[in-house]
Write a protein that holds these residues in place. Structure first.
Motif, PDB file in Angstrom:
ATOM      1  N   GLU A 131       0.832  -1.211   0.000  1.00  0.00           N
ATOM      2  CA  GLU A 131       0.000   0.000   0.000  1.00  0.00           C
ATOM      3  C   GLU A 131       0.864   1.257   0.000  1.00  0.00           C
ATOM      4  N   GLN A 132       1.904   1.267   0.851  1.00  0.00           N
ATOM      5  CA  GLN A 132       2.771   2.442   0.914  1.00  0.00           C
ATOM      6  C   GLN A 132       3.587   2.604  -0.367  1.00  0.00           C
ATOM      7  N   ASN A 133       3.974   1.495  -0.972  1.00  0.00           N
ATOM      8  CA  ASN A 133       4.691   1.587  -2.244  1.00  0.00           C
ATOM      9  C   ASN A 133       3.825   2.209  -3.330  1.00  0.00           C
ATOM     10  N   LYS A 134       2.538   1.868  -3.327  1.00  0.00           N
ATOM     11  CA  LYS A 134       1.624   2.474  -4.303  1.00  0.00           C
ATOM     12  C   LYS A 134       1.514   3.980  -4.071  1.00  0.00           C
ATOM     13  N   LYS A 135       1.394   4.394  -2.811  1.00  0.00           N
ATOM     14  CA  LYS A 135       1.337   5.827  -2.489  1.00  0.00           C
ATOM     15  C   LYS A 135       2.646   6.519  -2.850  1.00  0.00           C
ATOM     16  N   LEU A 136       3.759   5.798  -2.667  1.00  0.00           N
ATOM     17  CA  LEU A 136       5.064   6.352  -3.015  1.00  0.00           C
ATOM     18  C   LEU A 136       5.160   6.619  -4.513  1.00  0.00           C
ATOM     19  N   GLU A 137       4.702   5.671  -5.315  1.00  0.00           N
ATOM     20  CA  GLU A 137       4.718   5.863  -6.770  1.00  0.00           C
ATOM     21  C   GLU A 137       3.846   7.042  -7.175  1.00  0.00           C
ATOM     22  N   GLU A 138       2.691   7.173  -6.536  1.00  0.00           N
ATOM     23  CA  GLU A 138       1.795   8.290  -6.853  1.00  0.00           C
ATOM     24  C   GLU A 138       2.425   9.622  -6.481  1.00  0.00           C
ATOM     25  N   ALA A 139       3.086   9.675  -5.318  1.00  0.00           N
ATOM     26  CA  ALA A 139       3.748  10.914  -4.899  1.00  0.00           C
ATOM     27  C   ALA A 139       4.891  11.252  -5.845  1.00  0.00           C
ATOM     28  N   GLY A 140       5.640  10.231  -6.259  1.00  0.00           N
ATOM     29  CA  GLY A 140       6.735  10.468  -7.194  1.00  0.00           C
ATOM     30  C   GLY A 140       6.236  10.974  -8.531  1.00  0.00           C
ATOM     31  N   ALA A 141       5.108  10.436  -8.990  1.00  0.00           N
ATOM     32  CA  ALA A 141       4.560  10.844 -10.286  1.00  0.00           C
ATOM     33  C   ALA A 141       4.127  12.304 -10.295  1.00  0.00           C
ATOM     34  N   ARG A 142       3.683  12.795  -9.144  1.00  0.00           N
ATOM     35  CA  ARG A 142       3.268  14.207  -9.096  1.00  0.00           C
ATOM     36  C   ARG A 142       4.378  15.113  -8.570  1.00  0.00           C
ATOM     37  N   GLU A 150       7.604  10.585   3.252  1.00  0.00           N
ATOM     38  CA  GLU A 150       6.724  10.117   4.326  1.00  0.00           C
ATOM     39  C   GLU A 150       6.334   8.653   4.110  1.00  0.00           C
ATOM     40  N   CYS A 151       6.111   8.258   2.866  1.00  0.00           N
ATOM     41  CA  CYS A 151       5.786   6.857   2.589  1.00  0.00           C
ATOM     42  C   CYS A 151       6.952   5.947   2.961  1.00  0.00           C
ATOM     43  N   ILE A 152       8.169   6.383   2.670  1.00  0.00           N
ATOM     44  CA  ILE A 152       9.345   5.591   3.030  1.00  0.00           C
ATOM     45  C   ILE A 152       9.461   5.493   4.549  1.00  0.00           C
ATOM     46  N   LEU A 153       9.212   6.596   5.239  1.00  0.00           N
ATOM     47  CA  LEU A 153       9.245   6.580   6.702  1.00  0.00           C
ATOM     48  C   LEU A 153       8.191   5.639   7.270  1.00  0.00           C
ATOM     49  N   ARG A 154       7.005   5.654   6.686  1.00  0.00           N
ATOM     50  CA  ARG A 154       5.939   4.784   7.180  1.00  0.00           C
ATOM     51  C   ARG A 154       6.333   3.310   7.028  1.00  0.00           C
ATOM     52  N   MET A 155       6.932   2.965   5.883  1.00  0.00           N
ATOM     53  CA  MET A 155       7.325   1.576   5.646  1.00  0.00           C
ATOM     54  C   MET A 155       8.488   1.153   6.527  1.00  0.00           C
ATOM     55  N   TRP A 156       9.548   1.970   6.560  1.00  0.00           N
ATOM     56  CA  TRP A 156      10.834   1.498   7.042  1.00  0.00           C
ATOM     57  C   TRP A 156      11.314   2.158   8.327  1.00  0.00           C
ATOM     58  N   VAL A 157      10.504   3.010   8.918  1.00  0.00           N
ATOM     59  CA  VAL A 157      10.818   3.518  10.261  1.00  0.00           C
ATOM     60  C   VAL A 157       9.670   3.167  11.209  1.00  0.00           C
ATOM     61  N   ASP A 158       8.442   3.558  10.853  1.00  0.00           N
ATOM     62  CA  ASP A 158       7.283   3.254  11.698  1.00  0.00           C
ATOM     63  C   ASP A 158       6.961   1.761  11.674  1.00  0.00           C
ATOM     64  N   GLY A 159       6.863   1.209  10.469  1.00  0.00           N
ATOM     65  CA  GLY A 159       6.447  -0.176  10.307  1.00  0.00           C
ATOM     66  C   GLY A 159       4.941  -0.316  10.305  1.00  0.00           C
TER      67      GLY A 159
END
Length: 267
Positions: A131-142, A150-159
């Protein structure tokens, strides 16, 4: 303390060396840089030659312009520093590099410490990470860099099992800074131009004495990899650290350094 740069094929690596004794090389996580090992450099230096470096496409090292192999860069670093063998400590993407290196150059590895490690050619299955990877791609596209970070932080810091407010904010800010600086300076060239092995299929070939650490709040993919290495590698054991996700050493630096020093002392 010694700092410097070494030449690798089509690039440079920035490194730091402290202390004397059996060498230990620290490999940082993906999109991070070697600053994540501040506490471990201080803890290791009285007992070991502690070495940290920025992988190509990260931190102060050069930006890749052609295809390359992180594990061959590590070999070049060891050659330049005249290290016949070393223990490797890798977190996440740094663990991927360490495993690829150990599969390619097993005689050069004294011990492996794999922290919240990934493996080359792993397939993401965890629903939260997908889910976060999908949001990451969307953020990158815009072109929304803060949202992407923030998506990277959610995946790999918060968990997947914590909200951002549940995490030590100093740890979160440090990771946010490193992630942002890497992307601004290098883009994602440290990933898009790298060549790896298929280590996910070869963990049974790992021969060094190995310790895997996983946080109990990390993604199911990372926990599964830790299980796989413990079951398949020749001499591996697993330790689950409670109350943390991916950034085990940053969230529990004293505990992590103690575990690391104890493991190395028994080799």
């Amino acid at each position: 303390m010694t700092t410097g740069r070494i030449q690798v094929e089509n690039g440079e690596l920035a490194y730091e060396v402290r202390g004397e004794g059996d060498p230990v090389i620290l490999l940082h996580g993906g999109i991070l840089d070697s600053r994540m090992w501040d506490a471990e450099m201080a803890a290791l230096a009285p007992h070991h030659t502690a070495i940290r470096y920025d992988a190509r496409g990260h931190g102060e090292s050069s930006t890749p312009t052609e295809r390359f192999k992180h594990y061959e860069d590590l070999r070049e670093l060891m050659t330049a520093l005249e290290l016949p063998r070393a223990s490797l400590v890798g977190l996440s993407g740094g663990g991927r590099i360490a495993v690829d290196f150990a599969l390619t150059y097993p005689d050069l590895v004294e011990n492996l410490v794999l922290v919240a490690t990934g493996l080359s050619s792993m397939v993401t299955k965890d629903p939260f990470v997908l889910e976060q990877n999908k949001k990451l791609e969307e953020a990158g596209a815009r072109g929304d860099l803060p949202a992407a970070i923030e998506c990277i932080l959610r995946m790999w810091v918060d968990g997947p099992r914590r909200a951002p407010a549940d995490v030590d904010q100093d740890v979160r800010r440090l990771c946010q800074e490193m992630y942002t600086q890497t992307v601004v300076r290098h883009g994602l060239s440290g990933f898009t131009l790298m060549d790896e092995l298929r280590a996910i299929e070869r963990t049974g070939e790992l021969t060094p004495r190995t310790l895997t650490l996983a946080g109990d709040l990390d993604s199911s993919d990372i926990l599964a990899i830790s299980d796989q290495i413990e079951c398949e590698a020749r001499d591996a054991r697993k330790l689950v650290v409670p109350g943390v996700a991916h950034m085990i050493n940053l969230e529990k630096p004293a505990e992590f350094s103690g575990i690391l020093l104890d493991f190395l002392a028994c080799s």
